[in-house]
Design an enzyme around this catalytic site. Structure first.
Site, PDB file in Angstrom:
ATOM      1  N   ASP A  98       3.627   7.744  15.179  1.00 58.05           N
ATOM      2  CA  ASP A  98       4.411   7.678  16.414  1.00 58.05           C
ATOM      3  C   ASP A  98       3.708   8.536  17.458  1.00 58.05           C
ATOM      4  OD1 ASP A  98       6.662   7.301  18.111  1.00 58.05           O
ATOM      5  OD2 ASP A  98       7.957   7.271  16.338  1.00 58.05           O
ATOM      6  N   ASP A 199       5.835   5.724  21.940  1.00 55.38           N
ATOM      7  CA  ASP A 199       7.178   6.120  22.331  1.00 55.38           C
ATOM      8  C   ASP A 199       7.374   5.970  23.843  1.00 55.38           C
ATOM      9  OD1 ASP A 199       9.665   7.621  21.563  1.00 55.38           O
ATOM     10  OD2 ASP A 199       8.899   9.002  23.071  1.00 55.38           O
ATOM     11  N   GLU A 277       7.311   0.836  22.175  1.00 53.54           N
ATOM     12  CA  GLU A 277       8.773   0.909  22.175  1.00 53.54           C
ATOM     13  C   GLU A 277       9.264   0.321  23.489  1.00 53.54           C
ATOM     14  OE1 GLU A 277      12.633   3.793  22.196  1.00 53.54           O
ATOM     15  OE2 GLU A 277      10.750   4.514  22.994  1.00 53.54           O
ATOM     16  N   HIS A 335      15.777   4.528  14.261  1.00 54.10           N
ATOM     17  CA  HIS A 335      16.428   5.840  14.233  1.00 54.10           C
ATOM     18  C   HIS A 335      17.271   6.117  15.473  1.00 54.10           C
ATOM     19  CE1 HIS A 335      12.964   6.203  16.730  1.00 54.10           C
ATOM     20  NE2 HIS A 335      13.403   7.366  17.171  1.00 54.10           N
ATOM     21  N   ASP A 336      17.128   5.306  16.516  1.00 60.94           N
ATOM     22  CA  ASP A 336      17.969   5.484  17.712  1.00 60.94           C
ATOM     23  C   ASP A 336      19.228   4.629  17.629  1.00 60.94           C
ATOM     24  OD1 ASP A 336      16.237   7.281  18.980  1.00 60.94           O
ATOM     25  OD2 ASP A 336      15.041   5.651  19.814  1.00 60.94           O
TER      26      ASP A 336
HETATM   27  C1  NOJ Z   1      12.410   7.183  22.083  1.00 59.77           C
HETATM   28  C2  NOJ Z   1      12.606   7.714  20.698  1.00 59.77           C
HETATM   29  O1  NOJ Z   1      12.781   6.634  19.824  1.00 59.77           O
HETATM   30  C3  NOJ Z   1      13.812   8.626  20.749  1.00 59.77           C
HETATM   31  O2  NOJ Z   1      14.243   9.008  19.472  1.00 59.77           O
HETATM   32  C4  NOJ Z   1      13.459   9.802  21.610  1.00 59.77           C
HETATM   33  O3  NOJ Z   1      14.612  10.606  21.767  1.00 59.77           O
HETATM   34  C5  NOJ Z   1      12.965   9.373  22.997  1.00 59.77           C
HETATM   35  N1  NOJ Z   1      12.050   8.262  22.943  1.00 59.77           N
HETATM   36  C6  NOJ Z   1      12.266  10.505  23.692  1.00 59.77           C
HETATM   37  O4  NOJ Z   1      11.031  10.750  23.078  1.00 59.77           O
END
Ligand code: NOJ
Ligand code: CA
Length: 577
Positions: A98, A199, A277, A335-336
């Site tokens: 990542d 990311d 992402e 994970h989000d």
């Molecule tokens: C996206 C990531 O998936 C998330 O978990 C993170 O909080 C934000 N970007 C900031 O890096």
């Protein structure tokens, strides 16, 4: 059709803190991950996306990096990482990392230098501005945490942070920043990693002239919108969000930057890959000069799937991708967004999980699984504020109290139901205390969901032929056994059906018909008529081969009798084989 490895691969996202604890301190680590590679090999996955493993003060669970070339000490050493990488490669499992480009930790040595004085050589590595009218330079919001500007008393200026104030944005217009980051990229590529998940790329640049947002809503007000007495529609809320952040997202420079990164990747042999992402197809550039994959988030947002919505998504997405000859990439969660099974009503969750997984693994495109979904892990509502680790939940709690004037109880209830922690709890390996993640007497970094004792663990499911885990294994094996499920063309069939999602996947030698009954009722499906619309069977009397059937469906000459929530795959022997 010859595919690149990342087009054929099934990816599996590992959240390192929660995956496997090798040294018994309640935190996942590399020795733990390495010890589970046999499990992943049996599951059949071809590649791992590892969420950030870099040293970090963990304000945002590792997305706040203090050393891009290191390993967080709680996860092990660089040598532990190398052992893991080699062990993964020895099992033909690739590894992508990542890469957090937009920001560093506020404790990264670069930022410490940058904030030391206005004249420091790294001052311009971040985005520093004077305030205006006694306040911040403009009215921009951070995506996580109130204003996007934090005042630094020592140097009397504000710095910009798109996310937490502990995540200052890098200034990507400074060539030194690029050079330093590309060196970190080369460091991991030299070690042999197979690519990166990028990311938050859309926020890499912001408008330099800093115009105020004119949406009339800041972050707190946006967050309050769907909780209002008369909530706006989701679509309207999404539009307002876009307006509020319009100067902070998708700004010029982004695609040039992605092209530069592509060139760095291509200095190395072996088709090193990039997945962004993001969902925007523009990130494919001309199809060859930016990112290899972006996620089909629009499909993910359609969970629970309705067949018509999936068909619409596929029609739009595949035709847009085809314009630049780019490859699709599907996922059900991360994970989000958390464990997708929690979207379903409990009484149909298991059946829906199978249907959604079957769709993910048979629709055209590279599938990404999220760790724990293969055993049906779902969300754990944390009851105590002290258990919460995701700091965005603290912000929700405070604004609920101050802006919406909610009671402590109501604000807490909102924070615990919204926190991303609920989908990040430790993986369940056995029916044993702490789910076998760490020793019984150790407190893991996040509480373990007690449903590990109700069959939601890998060991019990490995022994149960009807488990969700074994369902994943079978479907992944089928993708291997019938390459048209990976490399084939795709056409939707039976397009008026409200309940059945049916589609054909084919290549030069194989034709597979996938049939998913999303309804709780049995349904009859005229497979022969549906398939005929796309070439069907040449021999009118031939019966197809039943290559997968969830409930031993009755395959008849022209029809299938599908059980509720049934899944059937037919290999159409079209005479050409
Ligand atoms: C996206 C990531 O998936 C998330 O978990 C993170 O909080 C934000 N970007 C900031 O890096
Ligand atoms: Ca550990």
């Amino acid at each position: 059709m010859t595919l690149k490895w990342w087009q054929k691969a099934v990816f599996y996202q590992i959240y390192p803190r929660s995956f496997a604890d090798g040294n018994g301190d309640g935190i996942g680590d590399f020795p733990g991950i390495t010890s589970k590679l046999d499990y992943l090999q049996e599951l059949g996955v071809d590649a791992i996306w590892l969420s950030p493993h870099f040293p970090s003060p963990q304000y945002d669970c590792g997305y706040d990096v203090t050393d891009y070339c290191g390993v967080a000490p709680e996860y092990g050493t660089l040598q532990d990482f190398e052992v893991f990488l080699q062990a993964a490669h020895a099992r033909s499992i690739r590894v992508i990392l990542d890469l957090v480009l937009n920001h560093t930790s506020h404790l990264h040595p670069w930022f410490l230098e940058s904030r030391a004085s206005r004249h420091n050589s790294k001052r311009d590595w971040y985005i520093w501005r004077d305030g205006k009218n006694g306040g911040p330079p403009n009215n921009w919001s951070s995506l996580f945490d109130g204003s996007a500007w934090e005042f630094d008393a020592q140097t009397g200026q504000y710095y910009y942070h798109h996310f937490l104030k502990e995540q200052p944005d890098l200034n990507w217009r400074n060539p030194e920043v690029k050079a330093a980051m590309w060196e970190a990229v080369r460091f991991w590529l030299r070690l042999g990693v197979d690519g990166f998940r990028l990311d938050a790329i859309a926020s890499t640049f912001e408008r330099q002239d800093l115009p105020d947002s004119t949406s009339g809503y800041d972050l707190a007000q946006l967050r309050a919108l769907d909780r209002a007495e008369k909530p706006l529609s989701r679509a309207k809320i999404r539009k307002l969000w876009a307006k509020t952040f319009e100067h902070q997202f998708s700004q010029p420079g982004l695609h040039e930057l992605m092209k530069e990164l592509r060139l760095v990747m291509d200095e190395f042999p072996g088709d090193r890959m990039l997945v962004g992402e993001d969902e925007k197809i523009a990130f494919h550039g001309n199809g060859n000069d930016e990112l290899d994959l972006v996620f089909n988030f629009p499909l993910m947002r359609k969970i629970p799937f309705r067949p018509a919505a999936v068909r619409r998504n596929q029609a739009e997405r595949l035709s847009d991708l085809a314009k630049v000859n780019a490859w699709p990439c599907n996922t059900l969660g991360n994970h989000d967004t958390g464990h997708y099974i929690s979207h379903f009503r409990p009484e149909e969750a298991q059946a829906q999980a199978r249907l959604h997984t079957a769709a993910l693994l048979t629709l055209r495109g590279t599938p990404f699984l999220y760790n724990g979904d293969e055993i049906g892990m779902d969300h754990l509502i944390l009851e105590r504020i002290e258990d919460i680790r995701d700091v965005t939940a603290n912000w929700l709690y405070t604004t609920d109290c101050s802006l919406l004037q909610l009671s402590h109880e109501a604000a807490l209830a909102h924070a615990v139901s919204a926190t991303r922690d609920k989908g990040r709890t430790p993986m369940h390996w056995h029916n044993a205390p702490q789910g076998g993640f760490c020793p019984a007497d150790i407190r893991p970094w996040l509480p373990v969901n007690p449903n590990y004792s109700q069959g939601v663990n890998t060991a019990d499911q490995a022994n149960d032929p009807k488990s969700l885990l074994n369902f994943h294994r079978r479907l992944i094996q089928l993708r291997r056994a019938y390459p048209c499920l990976a490399d084939g063309e795709q056409a939707m069939l039976h397009e008026h059906s409200r309940h059945i999602l049916a589609f054909l996947r084919w290549n030069a030698g194989q034709r597979v018909l996938v049939t998913l009954n999303f309804s709780p009722q049995p349904r009859r499906f005229h497979w022969r008529a549906a398939a005929a619309a796309q070439g069907g069977l040449q021999d009118a009397d031939a019966l197809p081969e039943l290559i997968f059937s969830l409930s031993d469906t009755g395959l008849k000459q022209n029809t299938l009798l599908l059980a509720p929530y049934d899944i059937v795959l037919l290999m159409l022997t079209d005479g050409k084989k």
